[in-house]
Design a protein around this motif. Structure first.
Motif, PDB file in Angstrom:
ATOM      1  N   GLY A 180       0.791  -1.223   0.000  1.00 26.29           N
ATOM      2  CA  GLY A 180       0.000   0.000   0.000  1.00 26.29           C
ATOM      3  C   GLY A 180       0.822   1.271   0.000  1.00 26.29           C
ATOM      4  N   GLN A 181       2.094   1.197   0.305  1.00 26.69           N
ATOM      5  CA  GLN A 181       2.917   2.405   0.384  1.00 26.69           C
ATOM      6  C   GLN A 181       3.211   3.015  -0.983  1.00 26.69           C
ATOM      7  N   CYS A 182       2.959   2.262  -2.049  1.00 24.77           N
ATOM      8  CA  CYS A 182       3.174   2.771  -3.412  1.00 24.77           C
ATOM      9  C   CYS A 182       1.859   2.967  -4.144  1.00 24.77           C
ATOM     10  N   GLY A 183       0.745   2.902  -3.425  1.00 23.85           N
ATOM     11  CA  GLY A 183      -0.563   3.114  -4.023  1.00 23.85           C
ATOM     12  C   GLY A 183      -1.079   1.948  -4.846  1.00 23.85           C
ATOM     13  N   GLU A 184      -0.485   0.773  -4.670  1.00 24.58           N
ATOM     14  CA  GLU A 184      -0.906  -0.394  -5.434  1.00 24.58           C
ATOM     15  C   GLU A 184      -2.249  -0.928  -4.922  1.00 24.58           C
ATOM     16  N   SER A 185      -2.957  -1.606  -5.826  1.00 23.70           N
ATOM     17  CA  SER A 185      -4.254  -2.194  -5.484  1.00 23.70           C
ATOM     18  C   SER A 185      -4.120  -3.638  -5.016  1.00 23.70           C
ATOM     19  N   ALA A 186      -3.078  -4.317  -5.462  1.00 19.40           N
ATOM     20  CA  ALA A 186      -2.826  -5.713  -5.085  1.00 19.40           C
ATOM     21  C   ALA A 186      -1.330  -5.963  -5.159  1.00 19.40           C
ATOM     22  N   GLN A 187      -0.907  -7.049  -4.506  1.00 14.93           N
ATOM     23  CA  GLN A 187       0.523  -7.353  -4.486  1.00 14.93           C
ATOM     24  C   GLN A 187       0.738  -8.860  -4.407  1.00 14.93           C
ATOM     25  N   ASN A 188       1.682  -9.342  -5.189  1.00 18.00           N
ATOM     26  CA  ASN A 188       2.181 -10.714  -5.085  1.00 18.00           C
ATOM     27  C   ASN A 188       3.632 -10.625  -4.636  1.00 18.00           C
ATOM     28  N   GLU A 189       4.048 -11.581  -3.828  1.00 16.48           N
ATOM     29  CA  GLU A 189       5.433 -11.538  -3.341  1.00 16.48           C
ATOM     30  C   GLU A 189       5.989 -12.941  -3.145  1.00 16.48           C
ATOM     31  N   CYS A 190       7.230 -13.095  -3.521  1.00 10.38           N
ATOM     32  CA  CYS A 190       7.983 -14.327  -3.286  1.00 10.38           C
ATOM     33  C   CYS A 190       9.051 -13.969  -2.258  1.00 10.38           C
ATOM     34  N   PRO A 191       8.857 -14.340  -1.022  1.00 14.65           N
ATOM     35  CA  PRO A 191       9.779 -13.905   0.028  1.00 14.65           C
ATOM     36  C   PRO A 191      10.917 -14.887   0.288  1.00 14.65           C
ATOM     37  N   ALA A 192      12.123 -14.389   0.239  1.00 12.14           N
ATOM     38  CA  ALA A 192      13.318 -15.104   0.705  1.00 12.14           C
ATOM     39  C   ALA A 192      13.511 -16.472   0.056  1.00 12.14           C
ATOM     40  N   PHE A 193      13.238 -16.554  -1.251  1.00  5.26           N
ATOM     41  CA  PHE A 193      13.510 -17.791  -1.976  1.00  5.26           C
ATOM     42  C   PHE A 193      15.020 -17.913  -2.181  1.00  5.26           C
TER      43      PHE A 193
END
Length: 86
Positions: A13-26
């Motif tokens: 939300g800090q960049c004004g996005e409506s949705a987010q997908n994330e691949c953490p620490a692969f």
């Protein structure tokens, strides 16, 4: 920010996005990690509900733009983020 916090979606939300997908620490080579991560997300669909969320974000025609970010930590963990915008 998420890699520093070691928490997926901590900056959502800090960049004004409506949705987010994330691949953490692969772990692994950046190209392999990105391919594996995106395939895992795409393999969630089609369908409805939270178990299909990444797929839904990637295929939702109301999202007109996507910003992608990549970060490799000093220990080799790869963080990949996709921010979706309407």
């Amino acid at each position: 920010m998420d890699a520093a916090a070691k928490t997926p979606h901590s900056a959502f939300g800090q960049c004004g996005e409506s949705a987010q997908n994330e691949c953490p620490a692969f772990k692994g080579n950046l190209d392999v990690v990105v391919d594996r991560c995106l395939q895992m997300m795409f393999d969630e669909g089609p369908g409805q509900g939270p178990t299909h969320g990444h797929y839904t974000n990637m295929t939702n025609p109301s999202y007109r733009n996507v910003a992608c970010g990549f970060h490799v930590t000093p220990d080799g963990a790869v963080w990949v983020v996709q921010n979706f915008y309407r």
